[in-house]
Write an enzyme that holds these catalytic residues in place. Sequence first.
Site, short mmCIF file in Angstrom:
data_model
loop_
_atom_site.label_atom_id
_atom_site.label_comp_id
_atom_site.label_asym_id
_atom_site.label_seq_id
_atom_site.Cartn_x
_atom_site.Cartn_y
_atom_site.Cartn_z
N CYS A 44 3.32 -29.27 53.46
CA CYS A 44 3.12 -27.82 53.61
C CYS A 44 2.49 -27.68 54.91
O CYS A 44 2.90 -27.21 56.00
CB CYS A 44 2.27 -27.20 52.58
SG CYS A 44 3.08 -27.25 51.00
N HIS A 105 -1.97 -21.45 54.41
CA HIS A 105 -2.43 -22.85 54.29
C HIS A 105 -2.55 -23.38 55.56
O HIS A 105 -2.20 -24.72 55.60
CB HIS A 105 -1.36 -23.68 53.31
CG HIS A 105 -1.71 -24.80 52.72
ND1 HIS A 105 -1.01 -25.85 52.22
CD2 HIS A 105 -3.23 -25.52 52.61
CE1 HIS A 105 -1.78 -26.71 51.57
NE2 HIS A 105 -3.12 -26.51 51.96
#
Length: 546
Positions: A44, A105
Amino acid sequence: MMVDDLGIGDIGCYGNDTINTPNIDRLAADGVKLTQHISAAPLCTPSRTAFMTGRYALRAGLGSTGRVQVILFLAGSGGLPPNETTFAKLLQKQGYTTGIVGKWHLGVNCESRNDHCHHPNNHGFDFFYGLPFTFFNDCKPGEGKDVLVDLQIMLRQISALLALAFLTLLLVRGVGLLQVRLTLVVFLAVLSLLSFSVWFVPFELLRTWNCIIMRNGEVVEQPMNPETLNARLMCEAEQFVERHRDGPFLLFLSLAHVHTPLFVSEGFAGKSKHGLYGDNVEEVDSMVGRMRKTIERFGLSEKTLMYFTSDHGGHIEDAQRGGWNGIYRGGKAMGGWEGGIRVPGIFHWPGRLTAGRQVSEPTSLMDVFPTVVKLAGGALPEDRILDGRDLMPLLEGKTNRSEHEFMFHYCGMYLNAVRWHPHDSDSIFKVHFFTPNFSPAGAIGCYDTKVCMCHGDFVTYHNPPLVFDLSRDPSESRPLSPETEPRFAEVLERVGRAVKDHRKTLTRVEKQLTWRNVLWKPWLQPCCGTFPFCSCSETNTSDSRQ
């Protein structure tokens, strides 16, 4: 629209015939489908860094040299550096209103709780609503733990031993068996308390620290309620379009699905043939359909480029809860294997892009950066190297050749593999310098560690490197040799020169994923209320605040 951990084999238009994805399939049928769309990383944080900046993640210091491969704590100091330029920043300069709804994130703070140096609002987004971290096991009660589990166990055991030692000395001193100095007892008591705090506060309260919802710079829910999360994300995305329909806007809808732990909204549970994971994918499809209907309802279809993708491949080690990567080998966190980096790529723009077109040339998530900046009339930055290429000539059929002759596939900070598309050939060669060691023996993933690592004994280096021709062997099952490929030596020589040239473009930057930068720092913790008593619930989710 970016899904989290979606496998390319999970949707109908890429070959799945058991999960229903009519809205995504229709988007592809009415637009352009990319069949060799590549994420710059199989995890990610580095993948999203590359997507946002149009540059490989290690240029921003977001590649890993060891165990920590993504941001682990929202109150860490690492993240997307303030001096990086996102496509949102450049569209802001062109008069676009920019928003992100969903997962970020890429960090929040650097030195203080409210400096927001890594926050979306500091990276070109006028509006942010969603998860500054990600959705992971600790966010859903009963799903177990995700972050540094072995370290948690060790700290808990040390804490228990110290507490036992303290109680033993206290008992021995109390009954008079031995003469024990009070200072030693006090010292052990303090040490036990500190040890307990080091384990309990950052790890046992992770749901409070990491699983939060923010609206711009304000924490509005802590911890989050996953049962209503998708409904709120969709409401915010639709309202953003409605608010800004009369002017140019950029919306990045960054879904929490289908990252584990899986959760599904009412109306989707039990609908698919593939359990909870299939239900999640079908809910994603519904969300894509809702966004398209929103664009159509306001008469914006012919003015709006819509893009659908995943940040990387599916997580195949997560039993029946992870994605399927089709014919491609490997998955999430597995370096350069196709299953971890080949993702769906669909572009839709009625009146501009020919419906039903398919592009099989190598393309990258990093290509979105120069594509949208040029479409908005902006200028690409000249003070830094961009690795992405403008996709519009390919999407519009003005060229049949990708500008990517070489693509570099990283596992953390380490160059794992290189893709070469020779100008004089339709072949696409892939050279692997090392591959992750699957475990246990004979497995198709790193089940012992849950995700594959990129360093030390976790990988095997190949001399000579493994070479595949993806045009003939997309599943990377038949390594080439000098006997089976006349250009074998040329491939290694040409790729070797490309690697040397590529490395000359790299400059030293601060590493964002060091232990110092990723571990929990209480003074950086976003909090509603007075720290450490952080708790709030979002009750009014129907308004259209900016």
